[in-house]
Design an enzyme around this catalytic site. Structure first.
Site, PDB file in Angstrom:
ATOM      1  N   PHE A  58       0.802  -1.226   0.000  1.00 47.83           N
ATOM      2  CA  PHE A  58       0.000   0.000   0.000  1.00 47.83           C
ATOM      3  C   PHE A  58       0.838   1.281   0.000  1.00 47.83           C
ATOM      4  CE2 PHE A  58       0.448  -1.429   4.433  1.00 47.83           C
ATOM      5  CZ  PHE A  58       1.022  -0.309   5.019  1.00 47.83           C
ATOM      6  N   THR A 103      -5.450   1.636  13.789  1.00 50.80           N
ATOM      7  CA  THR A 103      -5.176   2.024  12.406  1.00 50.80           C
ATOM      8  C   THR A 103      -6.389   1.764  11.516  1.00 50.80           C
ATOM      9  OG1 THR A 103      -2.826   1.580  12.719  1.00 50.80           O
ATOM     10  CG2 THR A 103      -3.622   1.657  10.450  1.00 50.80           C
ATOM     11  N   HIS A 119      -2.388  10.539  11.663  1.00 50.57           N
ATOM     12  CA  HIS A 119      -1.200   9.718  11.929  1.00 50.57           C
ATOM     13  C   HIS A 119      -0.684  10.107  13.307  1.00 50.57           C
ATOM     14  CE1 HIS A 119       2.882   8.071  11.579  1.00 50.57           C
ATOM     15  NE2 HIS A 119       3.269   9.226  12.098  1.00 50.57           N
TER      16      HIS A 119
END
EC number: 2.7.4.6
Length: 144
Positions: A53, A87, A111
């Site tokens: 990813f 996440t 993040h």
């Protein structure tokens, strides 16, 4: 180190996210709204470069402005991760940032550094000019 990703900025979640960290009792030491280039994003996510990813993540981060922040306080990295949530937003509890505002793992709003050492590296990368040195007058109301 905390970064509000492009989806969080576009959706107008910056104030809400800052408010959650302030209400917890953490002190904001650095803040900038910035659009980063591909090389910078690749450097930030270098530890994920072998993941399938990676390219999509980099493209996403450079797609619009992000808000980079440095927060200070007792246990800020571990507690920050709890405020943020897992996440994968589908695994995040209600009341966490991702649990409340995200659906897809690839657009998970925010993040947060996963360890103190990671935070140090990310702060050095994002804030080479340094951060503000100050202490809130409420410090003694929050900490023993």
């Amino acid at each position: 180190f905390i970064m509000i990703k492009p989806d969080g900025v576009q959706r107008g979640l910056v104030g809400e996210i800052i408010s959650r960290f302030e209400k917890k009792g953490f002190s904001l030491k650095g803040l900038k709204l910035i659009t980063v280039d591909r090389a910078f994003a690749e450097k930030h996510y270098a530890d994920l470069s072998a993941k399938p990813f990676f390219n999509g993540l980099v493209e996403y981060i450079v797609s619009g402005p992000v808000v980079a922040m440095v927060w200070e306080g007792k246990g800020v990295v571990a507690t920050g991760r709890k405020i943020i949530g897992a996440t994968n937003p589908l695994e995040s509890a209600a009341g966490t940032i991702r649990g409340d505002f995200a659906i897809d793992i690839g657009r998970n709003v925010i993040h947060g550094s996963d360890a103190v050492e990671s935070a140090r590296k990310e702060i050095a990368l994002w804030f080479p000019e340094g951060i503000a040195e100050w202490q809130s007058s409420l410090h003694s109301c929050i900490y023993e």
